[in-house]
Design a protein around this motif. Structure first.
Motif, PDB file in Angstrom:
ATOM      1  N   LEU A  60       0.828  -1.171   0.480  1.00 34.03           N
ATOM      2  CA  LEU A  60       0.338   0.090  -0.065  1.00 34.03           C
ATOM      3  C   LEU A  60       0.486   1.495   0.381  1.00 34.03           C
ATOM      4  CD1 LEU A  60      -3.182  -0.532   2.401  1.00 34.03           C
ATOM      5  CD2 LEU A  60      -2.673  -1.597   0.337  1.00 34.03           C
ATOM      6  N   ARG A  61       1.904   1.603   0.549  1.00 31.54           N
ATOM      7  CA  ARG A  61       2.623   2.146  -0.427  1.00 31.54           C
ATOM      8  C   ARG A  61       3.703   2.300  -1.680  1.00 31.54           C
ATOM      9  NH1 ARG A  61       4.538   6.815   2.460  1.00 31.54           N
ATOM     10  NH2 ARG A  61       4.233   6.000   5.191  1.00 31.54           N
ATOM     11  N   TRP A  62       3.703   1.186  -2.324  1.00 36.48           N
ATOM     12  CA  TRP A  62       4.116   1.160  -4.078  1.00 36.48           C
ATOM     13  C   TRP A  62       3.326   0.860  -4.587  1.00 36.48           C
ATOM     14  CZ3 TRP A  62       8.291   1.307  -0.747  1.00 36.48           C
ATOM     15  CH2 TRP A  62      10.024   1.587  -0.594  1.00 36.48           C
ATOM     16  N   HIS A  63       1.961   0.895  -4.196  1.00 37.98           N
ATOM     17  CA  HIS A  63       1.597  -0.455  -4.782  1.00 37.98           C
ATOM     18  C   HIS A  63       0.269  -1.305  -3.776  1.00 37.98           C
ATOM     19  CE1 HIS A  63      -0.820  -3.020  -8.145  1.00 37.98           C
ATOM     20  NE2 HIS A  63      -0.559  -2.037  -9.214  1.00 37.98           N
ATOM     21  N   VAL A  64      -0.652  -0.683  -4.256  1.00 37.27           N
ATOM     22  CA  VAL A  64      -2.161  -1.819  -3.627  1.00 37.27           C
ATOM     23  C   VAL A  64      -2.056  -3.367  -3.435  1.00 37.27           C
ATOM     24  CG1 VAL A  64      -4.208   0.139  -4.093  1.00 37.27           C
ATOM     25  CG2 VAL A  64      -3.615  -1.865  -5.392  1.00 37.27           C
ATOM     26  N   GLY A  65      -1.334  -3.574  -4.851  1.00 31.01           N
ATOM     27  CA  GLY A  65      -1.213  -5.123  -4.735  1.00 31.01           C
ATOM     28  C   GLY A  65       0.700  -5.447  -4.276  1.00 31.01           C
ATOM     29  N   GLY A  66       1.512  -4.641  -3.523  1.00 32.15           N
ATOM     30  CA  GLY A  66       2.299  -4.557  -2.965  1.00 32.15           C
ATOM     31  C   GLY A  66       4.027  -4.486  -3.857  1.00 32.15           C
ATOM     32  N   ALA A  67       5.060  -4.012  -3.600  1.00 28.55           N
ATOM     33  CA  ALA A  67       6.419  -3.894  -4.553  1.00 28.55           C
ATOM     34  C   ALA A  67       5.868  -5.315  -5.072  1.00 28.55           C
ATOM     35  CB  ALA A  67       7.255  -4.099  -3.588  1.00 28.55           C
ATOM     36  N   GLN A  68       5.507  -6.475  -4.811  1.00 28.88           N
ATOM     37  CA  GLN A  68       5.659  -7.660  -6.194  1.00 28.88           C
ATOM     38  C   GLN A  68       4.565  -7.683  -6.709  1.00 28.88           C
ATOM     39  OE1 GLN A  68       2.247 -10.804  -3.796  1.00 28.88           O
ATOM     40  NE2 GLN A  68       3.330  -9.779  -2.153  1.00 28.88           N
ATOM     41  N   ALA A  69       4.019  -6.591  -6.538  1.00 30.32           N
ATOM     42  CA  ALA A  69       2.664  -5.971  -7.837  1.00 30.32           C
ATOM     43  C   ALA A  69       3.884  -5.137  -8.540  1.00 30.32           C
ATOM     44  CB  ALA A  69       1.576  -5.796  -7.210  1.00 30.32           C
ATOM     45  N   VAL A  70       4.520  -4.521  -8.095  1.00 30.03           N
ATOM     46  CA  VAL A  70       5.284  -3.294  -9.124  1.00 30.03           C
ATOM     47  C   VAL A  70       6.447  -4.020 -10.363  1.00 30.03           C
ATOM     48  CG1 VAL A  70       6.804  -1.619  -9.058  1.00 30.03           C
ATOM     49  CG2 VAL A  70       5.122  -1.447  -7.586  1.00 30.03           C
ATOM     50  N   HIS A  71       7.308  -5.067  -9.090  1.00 29.26           N
ATOM     51  CA  HIS A  71       8.174  -6.059 -10.061  1.00 29.26           C
ATOM     52  C   HIS A  71       7.662  -7.232 -10.107  1.00 29.26           C
ATOM     53  CE1 HIS A  71      11.081  -3.070  -9.332  1.00 29.26           C
ATOM     54  NE2 HIS A  71      10.439  -2.980  -7.833  1.00 29.26           N
ATOM     55  N   GLY A  72       6.572  -7.995 -10.826  1.00 27.08           N
ATOM     56  CA  GLY A  72       6.534  -8.883 -11.557  1.00 27.08           C
ATOM     57  C   GLY A  72       6.488 -10.589 -11.294  1.00 27.08           C
ATOM     58  N   VAL A  73       6.611 -10.397  -9.564  1.00 25.77           N
ATOM     59  CA  VAL A  73       6.963 -11.414  -9.101  1.00 25.77           C
ATOM     60  C   VAL A  73       6.624 -11.904  -7.533  1.00 25.77           C
ATOM     61  CG1 VAL A  73       9.461 -12.868  -8.201  1.00 25.77           C
ATOM     62  CG2 VAL A  73       9.730 -10.764  -9.782  1.00 25.77           C
ATOM     63  N   ARG A  74       6.127 -13.213  -8.341  1.00 26.60           N
ATOM     64  CA  ARG A  74       5.582 -13.513  -6.764  1.00 26.60           C
ATOM     65  C   ARG A  74       5.688 -14.427  -6.170  1.00 26.60           C
ATOM     66  NH1 ARG A  74       0.855 -10.026  -6.282  1.00 26.60           N
ATOM     67  NH2 ARG A  74      -0.580 -10.360  -8.181  1.00 26.60           N
ATOM     68  N   PRO A  75       5.921 -14.432  -4.791  1.00 25.83           N
ATOM     69  CA  PRO A  75       6.311 -15.003  -3.603  1.00 25.83           C
ATOM     70  C   PRO A  75       4.962 -16.206  -2.873  1.00 25.83           C
ATOM     71  CG  PRO A  75       5.211 -13.211  -2.240  1.00 25.83           C
ATOM     72  CD  PRO A  75       5.227 -12.385  -4.444  1.00 25.83           C
ATOM     73  N   ASP A  76       6.199 -17.314  -2.030  1.00 27.36           N
ATOM     74  CA  ASP A  76       4.681 -18.233  -1.826  1.00 27.36           C
ATOM     75  C   ASP A  76       4.212 -17.575  -0.833  1.00 27.36           C
ATOM     76  OD1 ASP A  76       5.786 -20.140  -3.602  1.00 27.36           O
ATOM     77  OD2 ASP A  76       7.668 -20.210  -2.030  1.00 27.36           O
ATOM     78  N   LEU A  77       4.715 -17.195  -0.023  1.00 26.81           N
ATOM     79  CA  LEU A  77       3.802 -15.802   0.915  1.00 26.81           C
ATOM     80  C   LEU A  77       4.554 -14.995   1.432  1.00 26.81           C
ATOM     81  CD1 LEU A  77       4.974 -19.218   3.948  1.00 26.81           C
ATOM     82  CD2 LEU A  77       2.165 -18.684   2.841  1.00 26.81           C
ATOM     83  N   SER A  78       3.476 -13.773   1.852  1.00 20.41           N
ATOM     84  CA  SER A  78       4.250 -12.261   1.890  1.00 20.41           C
ATOM     85  C   SER A  78       3.305 -11.856   3.335  1.00 20.41           C
ATOM     86  CB  SER A  78       4.117 -11.725   1.270  1.00 20.41           C
ATOM     87  OG  SER A  78       2.148 -11.270   0.244  1.00 20.41           O
ATOM     88  N   THR A  79       2.921 -11.079   4.103  1.00 15.71           N
ATOM     89  CA  THR A  79       3.735 -10.532   5.516  1.00 15.71           C
ATOM     90  C   THR A  79       3.080  -9.384   4.854  1.00 15.71           C
ATOM     91  OG1 THR A  79       5.941 -10.045   5.747  1.00 15.71           O
ATOM     92  CG2 THR A  79       4.591 -12.316   6.351  1.00 15.71           C
ATOM     93  N   TRP A  80       2.138  -8.174   5.754  1.00 14.69           N
ATOM     94  CA  TRP A  80       1.375  -7.286   5.748  1.00 14.69           C
ATOM     95  C   TRP A  80       0.898  -6.510   6.887  1.00 14.69           C
ATOM     96  CZ3 TRP A  80       0.149  -5.082   0.246  1.00 14.69           C
ATOM     97  CH2 TRP A  80      -0.030  -5.952  -0.538  1.00 14.69           C
TER      98      TRP A  80
END
Length: 471
Positions: A270-290
């Motif tokens: 929510l500071r880089w993107h509503v989908g997080g920095a993973q959405a900006v850089h197009g790499v999906r993790p297995d888990l993410s923490t918010w």
């Protein structure tokens, strides 16, 4: 000033409807002015330290992180301003350690929390419909996972992610990025820092480090510990962007070695993107923490990720059970309502665009001041505009806690609370310009201290690193 310079330093343009909505949202609630504490700063400091270890509940807010004797004790906040016990007003650029992206007391968020409190469901004996709606809202808005589990702070979420990875892989070892300063208060991380008292030696040996943007260091870890790494955890981006292919390479290595990839999106979400920095850089993790921006200051964190992993903490599988997250207050209704109001605001208004524009405007103005004072190499601006920080260096251009203290001292004197340069949706061009003027004055003192000696201008002891073995 040339026309080119005028264009460079022009304030960011804003959408008229968004600006109007922001103004309405941030209208001050009628309230009496805060009463003075009636005690001196020294007496208040003594009382804080008598009642609270370290004088604060967050180490980054402690007295050792601010100049001696002048760091304010706060009583009220609104938008991007805070007030202390002596009714002094400060423009804030810390924003609750990056947790407040919309501004302090953002009315739609506060009102949503208030409405939910009045329903009497703050904490009841079964799940509420709000929990379901909040989970679905988070998942559909962020698109970051198939399931979500809420908690009250980021440390709980990252530790739960590590536990889940260990359970899924049957492995014990954890890989963390050593260039990212904080992942959790728990032993698996704090044992890697200088503040390791009370953490068993055996626990410390299970966590290993790699360098950001150094894929070879990641590869080496896997080669040193084949079939032993349960997970690799890192922030997607911090002060520098990922090098081309780095994130993709990490993803490939984790897939190759059967290791769970965890992205810490506690700041970037929510500071880089509503989908997080993973959405900006197009790499999906297995888990993410918010966490952080999710509640705009309310206590809410989240663990999300792939269903086959998350479901290990559920009831619909025949594998060994994982006691994932079970917190009495994890689904506290007012915090979930606050989160939903935050997500609604992000969907309706150009929050992230505003953060970038405001931060870039601040960066441009300060870059001009740095150049005018001849401070290039001594005072540096780091990070992307929506998460801007600064670095202080001495005459030899070495990192300096003393010069950081001097800068904090001079900005506090000028009504700025400036542990970082973090902007929010509440920061308007006029706020940025006012802050830049005052910072320009403080940098003038910085320049004189470089030329004439720090001791001539610094009053009191330097601030200290949080991670240190002894006081």
């Amino acid at each position: 000033m040339s026309s080119e310079e005028a264009l460079l330093l022009a304030p960011p343009t804003t959408n008229a409807s968004a600006a109007a909505a922001r103004t309405a949202s941030l209208a001050a609630v009628e309230s009496p002015a805060p009463e003075p504490a009636g005690e001196t700063h020294a007496v208040l400091t003594q009382r804080f330290h008598a009642a609270i270890p370290g004088g604060a509940h967050t180490y980054a807010k402690g007295d050792d992180q601010f100049p001696e004797g002048i760091a304010p004790y706060l009583v009220r906040a609104d938008g991007c301003r805070v007030w202390d016990t002596e009714r002094r007003e400060y423009l804030e650029f810390g924003m609750g350690l990056r947790a407040v992206t919309l501004g302090h007391g953002f009315r739609p968020v506060v009102q949503a929390a208030q409405r939910e409190l009045l329903r009497g469901t703050a904490n009841v004996g079964r799940p509420t419909m709000l929990e379901l709606r909040a989970a679905e809202d988070f998942l559909s808005t962020t698109q970051a996972g198939d399931m979500v589990k809420f908690a009250k702070n980021g440390s709980d979420a990252t530790t739960a992610a590590v536990k889940l990875a260990r359970a899924a892989t049957g492995r014990d070892r954890v890989a963390i990025c050593q260039d990212h300063p904080f992942f959790s208060t728990d032993d698996w991380f704090i044992g890697t820092t200088a503040v390791r008292a009370g953490i068993p030696w055996g626990v410390r040996q299970l966590t290993h480090t790699f360098r950001y943007n150094d894929l070879a260091s990641v590869q080496q870890l896997f080669e040193d510990h084949p079939d032993e790494l349960a997970c690799l955890i890192m922030e997607v981006e911090k002060d520098v962007p990922p090098a081309p292919g780095f994130l993709q390479g990490v993803r490939q290595l984790c897939d190759q070695y059967g290791t769970v990839l965890i992205f810490d999106e506690i700041i970037t979400g929510l500071r880089w993107h509503v989908g997080g920095a993973q959405a900006v850089h197009g790499v999906r993790p297995d888990l993410s923490t918010w966490a952080k921006a999710l509640g705009n200051g309310f206590s809410i964190a989240a663990l999300t990720g792939r269903r086959e992993l998350m479901e290990l903490g559920g009831l619909h599988h025949d594998k060994e059970r994982v006691f994932l997250l079970s917190t009495t207050y994890g689904a506290e209704s007012h915090a979930l309502a606050a989160m939903r109001a935050v997500l609604t605001t992000y969907r309706r208004e150009p929050v992230i665009e505003h953060l970038r524009q405001a931060g870039e405007y601040l960066r441009r103005l300060l870059a001009q001041s740095i150049a005018e004072h001849g401070l290039t190499g001594h005072f540096a601006l780091l990070g992307p505009p929506q998460c801007l920080v600064y670095a202080t260096r001495d005459a030899a251009r070495q990192p300096s806690q003393g010069f950081r203290t001097l800068f904090l001292q001079e900005t506090l004197k000028r009504g700025l609370l400036l542990p970082s340069l973090i902007v929010s949706y509440a920061h308007q061009p006029a706020d940025i310009e006012l802050a830049a003027e005052r910072i320009h004055e403080a940098l003038g003192v910085y320049r004189r201290a470089l030329d004439e000696g720090l001791d001539k201008y610094l009053h009191g002891r330097p601030v200290q690193p949080v991670y240190r073995a002894r006081n």
